[in-house]
Scaffold this active site. Structure first.
Site, PDB file in Angstrom:
ATOM      1  CE  LYS A 139      -4.495   0.340   2.174  1.00 44.41           C
ATOM      2  NZ  LYS A 139      -5.184   0.388   3.452  1.00 44.41           N
TER       3      LYS A 139
HETATM    4  C1  E4P Z   1      -8.607   1.217   3.136  1.00 47.66           C
HETATM    5  O1  E4P Z   1      -7.704   0.559   2.679  1.00 47.66           O
HETATM    6  C2  E4P Z   1      -8.555   1.903   4.425  1.00 47.66           C
HETATM    7  O2  E4P Z   1      -7.893   1.069   5.337  1.00 47.66           O
HETATM    8  C3  E4P Z   1      -9.905   2.195   5.038  1.00 47.66           C
HETATM    9  O3  E4P Z   1     -10.957   1.825   4.207  1.00 47.66           O
HETATM   10  C4  E4P Z   1     -10.021   3.554   5.666  1.00 47.66           C
HETATM   11  O4  E4P Z   1     -11.305   3.691   6.186  1.00 47.66           O
HETATM   12  P1  E4P Z   1     -11.704   4.759   7.315  1.00 47.66           P
HETATM   13  O5  E4P Z   1     -11.993   6.042   6.643  1.00 47.66           O
HETATM   14  O6  E4P Z   1     -12.918   4.157   7.946  1.00 47.66           O
HETATM   15  O7  E4P Z   1     -10.541   4.845   8.257  1.00 47.66           O
END
Ligand code: E4P
Length: 221
Positions: free
Chosen positions: A83
């Site tokens: 990521k």
């Molecule tokens: C995606 O890869 C993220 O980890 C996640 O969806 C972030 O979500 P949030 O806005 O609920 O923290």
């Protein structure tokens, strides 16, 4: 549409993995900070218990560090997806990683233009954060629609991974638009499975069965 679980919680992953509905996992530093134990061990455990792609996020903000971390994280398993944050240094790292055949997930995407650039740099997935856009009064799903249509127009192979989902209806909307993947917090996946009429209906079937059970003793109940 593939379904990923957005968590670093091993118990939740085990639960839904056993149901056969999980195609992969996404994690991030915030999710890891909510769990007990060293993050590296948690990441390794998740990678080994799930067959599908597992996104693990780099911490570095310079391309050279992101690339180093990507090589390190990749050693956890073949299913690791690295990521990378959607920043200019991230795009630079993507170019190298994609030439090395390392799969990536570009995170913190909040506009169609960011998604387009990430795709051009060779991202495997782009993650538009729907809920966080909705939180500030924007329309998160409109961005997803736009990204899906742009990628279709130019036959870009990058997959659209809808992230920051807050409601089961987000999943339906993402599927209608034709997104490739949604990543869901465990409670949203739990809500997707349930319907009060299913529970009510089953209760009635079971209580009616009680009335006739003696006529079929080999069936359970
Ligand atoms: C995606 O890869 C993220 O980890 C996640 O969806 C972030 O979500 P949030 O806005 O609920 O923290």
């Amino acid at each position: 549409m593939k379904i990923f679980l957005d968590t670093a919680n091993v118990e939740s992953i085990r639960k839904y993995n056993d149901m056969g509905v999980l195609d992969g996992i996404t994690t991030n530093p915030t999710l890891l900070s909510k769990e007990q134990g060293p993050p590296e061990e948690i990441m390794k455990t998740i990678v080994s218990m799930v067959k599908g792609p597992v996104s693990l996020e780099v911490i570095g903000t310079e391309s050279v560090h992101m690339i180093e971390e990507a090589h390190y994280l990749k050693k956890y398993g073949q299913n690791v997806i690295v990521k990378i944050p959607m920043i200019p240094e991230g795009l630079k790292a993507l170019k190298t990683l994609s030439s090395e055949g390392i799969s990536t997930n570009v995170t913190l995407v909040f506009s169609a233009n960011q998604a387009l650039l990430a795709a051009k740099a060779g991202a495997t997935y782009v993650s538009p954060f729907i809920g966080r856009l909705d939180d500030i009064g924007h329309n998160g799903m409109a961005i997803v629609k736009s990204i899906v249509s742009i990628f279709r127009n130019y036959q870009l192979k990058t997959q659209v991974l809808v992230a920051s989902i807050r409601h089961p209806d987000h999943v339906v909307q993402a599927a209608e638009i034709g997104a490739d993947v949604v990543t869901l917090p465990p409670d949203i996946l739990g809500k997707m499975m349930k319907h009060p009429l299913t529970e009510k209906g089953l209760e009635a079937f079971l209580s009616d069965w009680e009335k006739i059970r003696n006529e079929s003793p080999r069936l359970t109940k």
